[in-house]
Design a protein around this motif. Structure first.
Motif, PDB file in Angstrom:
ATOM      1  N   THR A 155       0.828  -1.208   0.000  1.00  0.00           N
ATOM      2  CA  THR A 155       0.000   0.000   0.000  1.00  0.00           C
ATOM      3  C   THR A 155       0.859   1.254   0.000  1.00  0.00           C
ATOM      4  N   PHE A 230      -3.723  -2.403  -4.896  1.00  0.00           N
ATOM      5  CA  PHE A 230      -4.455  -3.598  -4.475  1.00  0.00           C
ATOM      6  C   PHE A 230      -3.697  -4.876  -4.823  1.00  0.00           C
ATOM      7  N   VAL A 231      -3.201  -4.944  -6.072  1.00  0.00           N
ATOM      8  CA  VAL A 231      -2.513  -6.160  -6.528  1.00  0.00           C
ATOM      9  C   VAL A 231      -1.229  -6.404  -5.747  1.00  0.00           C
ATOM     10  N   THR A 233      -0.372  -5.149  -2.827  1.00  0.00           N
ATOM     11  CA  THR A 233      -0.674  -5.379  -1.410  1.00  0.00           C
ATOM     12  C   THR A 233      -1.023  -6.846  -1.181  1.00  0.00           C
ATOM     13  N   ILE A 234      -1.840  -7.416  -2.062  1.00  0.00           N
ATOM     14  CA  ILE A 234      -2.211  -8.833  -1.950  1.00  0.00           C
ATOM     15  C   ILE A 234      -0.976  -9.712  -2.147  1.00  0.00           C
ATOM     16  N   LEU A 235      -0.149  -9.362  -3.150  1.00  0.00           N
ATOM     17  CA  LEU A 235       1.065 -10.136  -3.414  1.00  0.00           C
ATOM     18  C   LEU A 235       1.995 -10.119  -2.210  1.00  0.00           C
ATOM     19  N   LEU A 237       1.423 -10.071   0.824  1.00  0.00           N
ATOM     20  CA  LEU A 237       0.969 -10.930   1.927  1.00  0.00           C
ATOM     21  C   LEU A 237       1.539 -12.336   1.824  1.00  0.00           C
TER      22      LEU A 237
END
Length: 324
Positions: A155, A230-231, A233-235, A237
């Motif tokens: 983010t 968004f992409v 941030t998900i990656l 994790l």
């Protein structure tokens, strides 16, 4: 002003002293020669890959394909417009010894050689500024925060990237030559807006129209930046902290996500061209705001060029170029 009567698939690009438009009649450019004042209109052969092969028309893939094609065509048309506008004309006596050597060595290919090097350096600079620099900046901020920001790395990097992009565009927009190109960008948008409203393509009608349009490269870039938050941030994790702490490795890991983000951005812009709901308006708003930087109000002579390029690619029946 009347509401839009129809939405079209017509799109374009600002050039050096000109505008490119692509519509039902193909691709055409209108460029004003700075010496004669004449508007030179010319058609250019171009068949999108997605019309040649169904594979390249698959959602997400077609976005990447369209982006690559637009980059290649944009480079070629910028080269063409520089020549057609008379910008390339110069006298041998004005050249330095090194420039004369380059001219003798490469001849007519000199400008292609220079633009090739410039493109390579531009891509390298873009990589450093928009991929490597955000990671470095976050690393410094996270160190000051005692490492507590690590879970939010994706983010923070996305927000930093947006800030860098806005500052970069603000600085570039102050350049004299770029300001003129941005006026042609405004003429492109205003001409399309006038056509979509069902008005006659005259200078007076075009002047009354807005220079902000949802189907714009600026909006596309900003949508990609938002989606990247968004992409990535998900990656992040699923990536171990040890790898994310390595600036080079983390930058390389994120690279495969670029085509996905690009494809998603294209699909959104395509969707935004035919829908006007709350979600579209919210996601489109930042890109439209950015167009206040990347487009400028054009003078009458610049509007004439935009109209000429648009007239060259549209048919008498607006339904022929309506968005499907």
């Amino acid at each position: 002003m009347p509401e839009r009567k129809h939405k079209t698939s017509v799109g374009g690009q600002a050039l050096i002293e000109g505008v490119m438009m692509q519509g039902p009649k193909g691709m055409a450019t209108a460029v004003r020669n700075i010496n004669s004042g004449e508007i030179i209109t010319e058609y250019h052969e171009f068949t999108p890959l997605r019309t040649k092969n169904k594979f390249f028309n698959i959602p997400i893939i077609r976005g990447v394909t369209a982006f690559v094609e637009s980059m290649i065509n944009g480079y070629k048309l910028l080269m063409y417009s520089a020549e057609a506008s008379g910008m390339e004309e110069f006298e041998d006596e004005e050249l330095s010894p090194f420039e004369k050597w380059l001219n003798d060595k490469f001849g007519d290919k000199l400008m292609n050689f220079i633009m090739g090097i410039a493109s390579f350096l531009g891509i390298a600079l873009a990589f450093l500024i928009f991929f490597y620099l955000p990671v470095l900046i976050f690393k410094g901020i996270n160190t000051l925060a005692g490492g507590n920001l690590t879970p939010l790395q994706g983010t923070f990097e996305g927000v930093i990237k947006i800030i860098i992009f806005v500052v970069y565009m603000l600085l570039v927009s102050q350049m004299k030559d770029i300001k003129r190109v941005f006026k042609y960008h405004g003429a492109e948008h205003k001409s399309i807006c006038c056509y979509e409203k069902g008005l006659d393509l005259t200078v007076e009608n075009v002047k009354k129209c807005t220079r902000f349009h949802p189907r714009c490269g600026t909006s596309f870039m900003f949508v990609m930046l938002i989606l990247s938050i968004f992409v990535i941030t998900i990656l992040s994790l699923f990536i171990p902290v040890e790898l994310k702490s390595n600036t080079v490795l983390w930058t390389i890991i994120k690279l495969p996500m670029v085509p996905i983000i690009m494809g998603l951005g294209y699909e959104f812009i395509k969707y935004a061209g035919t829908h006007e709901n709350v979600c579209v308006k919210i996601l489109s708003a930042p890109g439209l705001w950015m167009q206040r930087i990347t487009t400028k109000e054009p003078e009458d002579d610049i509007i004439e060029v935009g109209i000429a390029s648009l007239k060259a690619v549209i048919t008498e029946n607006p339904e022929d170029d309506a968005l499907k």
